[in-house]
Enzyme design. Structure first.
Site, PDB file in Angstrom:
ATOM      1  N   ASP A   1      14.641   2.848 -23.187  1.00 21.65           N
ATOM      2  CA  ASP A   1      16.012   2.512 -22.776  1.00 21.65           C
ATOM      3  C   ASP A   1      16.960   3.098 -23.812  1.00 21.65           C
ATOM      4  O   ASP A   1      16.617   3.163 -24.997  1.00 21.65           O
ATOM      5  CB  ASP A   1      16.189   0.981 -22.711  1.00 21.65           C
TER       6      ASP A   1
ATOM      7  N   LYS B   1      23.131  12.141 -14.230  1.00 13.03           N
ATOM      8  CA  LYS B   1      22.114  12.727 -15.109  1.00 13.03           C
ATOM      9  C   LYS B   1      20.810  11.926 -15.089  1.00 13.03           C
ATOM     10  O   LYS B   1      19.721  12.504 -14.997  1.00 13.03           O
ATOM     11  CB  LYS B   1      22.651  12.843 -16.547  1.00 13.03           C
TER      12      LYS B   1
ATOM     13  N   ASN C   1      12.451  14.542 -15.525  1.00 10.31           N
ATOM     14  CA  ASN C   1      11.683  14.375 -16.772  1.00 10.31           C
ATOM     15  C   ASN C   1      10.553  13.357 -16.595  1.00 10.31           C
ATOM     16  O   ASN C   1       9.438  13.552 -17.089  1.00 10.31           O
ATOM     17  CB  ASN C   1      12.608  13.905 -17.903  1.00 10.31           C
TER      18      ASN C   1
ATOM     19  N   LYS D   1       3.222  13.743 -14.187  1.00 11.13           N
ATOM     20  CA  LYS D   1       2.350  14.874 -13.845  1.00 11.13           C
ATOM     21  C   LYS D   1       1.438  15.215 -15.019  1.00 11.13           C
ATOM     22  O   LYS D   1       0.223  15.399 -14.852  1.00 11.13           O
ATOM     23  CB  LYS D   1       3.222  16.075 -13.468  1.00 11.13           C
TER      24      LYS D   1
ATOM     25  N   TYR E   1      26.137   7.676  -7.531  1.00 11.11           N
ATOM     26  CA  TYR E   1      24.899   6.877  -7.530  1.00 11.11           C
ATOM     27  C   TYR E   1      24.070   7.199  -6.287  1.00 11.11           C
ATOM     28  O   TYR E   1      22.869   7.471  -6.384  1.00 11.11           O
ATOM     29  CB  TYR E   1      25.268   5.399  -7.563  1.00 11.11           C
TER      30      TYR E   1
ATOM     31  N   LYS F   1      20.386   9.083  -6.378  1.00 10.12           N
ATOM     32  CA  LYS F   1      19.160   8.434  -5.903  1.00 10.12           C
ATOM     33  C   LYS F   1      18.560   9.199  -4.722  1.00 10.12           C
ATOM     34  O   LYS F   1      17.335   9.242  -4.557  1.00 10.12           O
ATOM     35  CB  LYS F   1      19.448   6.979  -5.524  1.00 10.12           C
TER      36      LYS F   1
ATOM     37  N   TYR G   1       7.444  16.438  -5.703  1.00 19.01           N
ATOM     38  CA  TYR G   1       6.317  16.357  -6.646  1.00 19.01           C
ATOM     39  C   TYR G   1       5.060  15.842  -5.949  1.00 19.01           C
ATOM     40  O   TYR G   1       3.945  16.255  -6.256  1.00 19.01           O
ATOM     41  CB  TYR G   1       6.673  15.462  -7.849  1.00 19.01           C
TER      42      TYR G   1
END
Ligand code: UDP
Length: 311
Positions: free
Chosen positions: A32, A92, A100, A106, A146, A150, A160
């Site tokens: 966090d 971001k 990330n 992965k 937002y 999302k 992915y």
């Protein structure tokens, strides 16, 4: 036992999730940057076996040494008040942060779990909202930062999954509430409780006839863990289907707190959805999950938390 990374681990939902994972014997690495999270939310976890906290902004490269079984991406400011205050950070963490964290999953061969939102449905034209509904979002309005972050995060997660074969979960979380919400979060539940307990006017935006479906945090976390443990790789609504007007919520808060705060009306924020209610058929059939805590009961428990905080 698993080793689980929880981003946003010091936030409202993240901190409850960390506690629930530790309770069932998992190891937890909480990340966090405390932009909206708080160390107070995880203070009692520091002494517990298997808990580690790292101060890190997941919008920047994320690395966690050692084995990781699951990456739960819960980092994101989530209140409409935040959409105005820190819009770039929201984009971001939903965009770069998700990328990330998927990269981490992965590299570790871990399951990736995205905390998505009912906001992917925008101001819905289908009611209640099933997962198959594509939504009605204003990309350039104040909520777009937002909603679109999302939606991008969901798209990236599925890419992915399809392209790299990553095991994924996507929870669409509807208005959840409970202890450890920020007192100044700006949400209806926290605002009304803080206002009622402090004897200040209850601020209803618009006429109060807009609806939300509020899910108590214990129900929410139980649903999230059921999804994590399932093999369901498509989005699942995790929310309480009991729909209430904002006016009803205000009256429950006044009743529970015994407050004599007056109700005042303020302008409705731009693009504030008039209706929201999850269709939880998928959660019921695939996870065997449904919420059990009634709104009044959950508000009583949350009022006890805020009373202690504001004493
Ligand atoms: N709301 C309100 N007064 C407040 C805060 C919020 O009337 O002090 C309204 C808001 O306009 C929305 C509903 O309550 O219609 C739920 O708002 P919240 O910020 O809790 O979550 P949202 O579902 O909008 O993300």
């Amino acid at each position: 036992m698993s080793r689980v990374v929880v981003t946003g681990g010091a936030g409202f939902l993240g901190s409850h999730l960390c506690r629930a994972l530790l309770d069932r014997g998992d190891e937890v690495v909480a990340l966090d940057n405390l932009i909206t999270g708080s160390v107070a939310n995880i203070e009692e976890l520091f002494g517990r076996t298997g808990f580690t906290y790292v101060d890190h902004d997941v919008s920047r490269y994320v690395w966690v040494p050692g084995a990781v079984d699951a990456v739960l991406h819960f980092a994101s400011p989530a209140s409409p008040a935040d959409f105005e205050r820190i819009p770039i950070q929201i984009l971001k963490v939903g965009g770069l942060g998700t990328h990330n964290c998927l990269g981490l999953a992965k590299a570790k061969g871990a399951t990736f779990f995205l905390a998505s939102t009912s906001e992917v449905y925008g101001s819905p034209e289908v009611h209640p909202q099933p997962e198959s509904y594509w939504g009605h979002v204003n990309p350039i309005g104040p909520r777009g930062v937002y909603d679109e972050a999302k939606r991008y995060a969901e798209a990236m997660t599925m890419a992915y999954h399809r392209h790299h074969g990553i095991d994924v979960r996507i929870a669409r979380i509807f208005n959840s509430y409970g202890a450890q919400m920020r007192a100044d979060d700006g949400r209806a539940v926290s605002n009304f409780l803080v206002q009622a307990i402090g004897g200040r006017p209850i601020t209803i935006y618009g006429d109060g006839e807009q609806t939300r479906s509020f899910c108590y945090v214990d129900d929410e976390v139980r649903g999230l863990l059921a999804l994590l443990d399932s093999g369901v790789t498509t989005p699942v609504n995790i929310g309480n289907p009991n729909e209430h007007t904002v006016d009803e919520l205000a009256r429950i808060v006044l009743d529970v707190t015994g407050s004599s705060s007056p109700i005042v009306h303020e302008p409705l924020p731009i693009d504030d959805p008039p209706q929201r209610q999850p269709d939880i058929s998928v959660a019921r059939s695939e996870l065997g999950w449904e919420p059990v805590v009634e709104l009044r009961d959950g508000i009583e428990r949350t009022a006890a938390y805020f009373s202690g905080l504001l004493r």
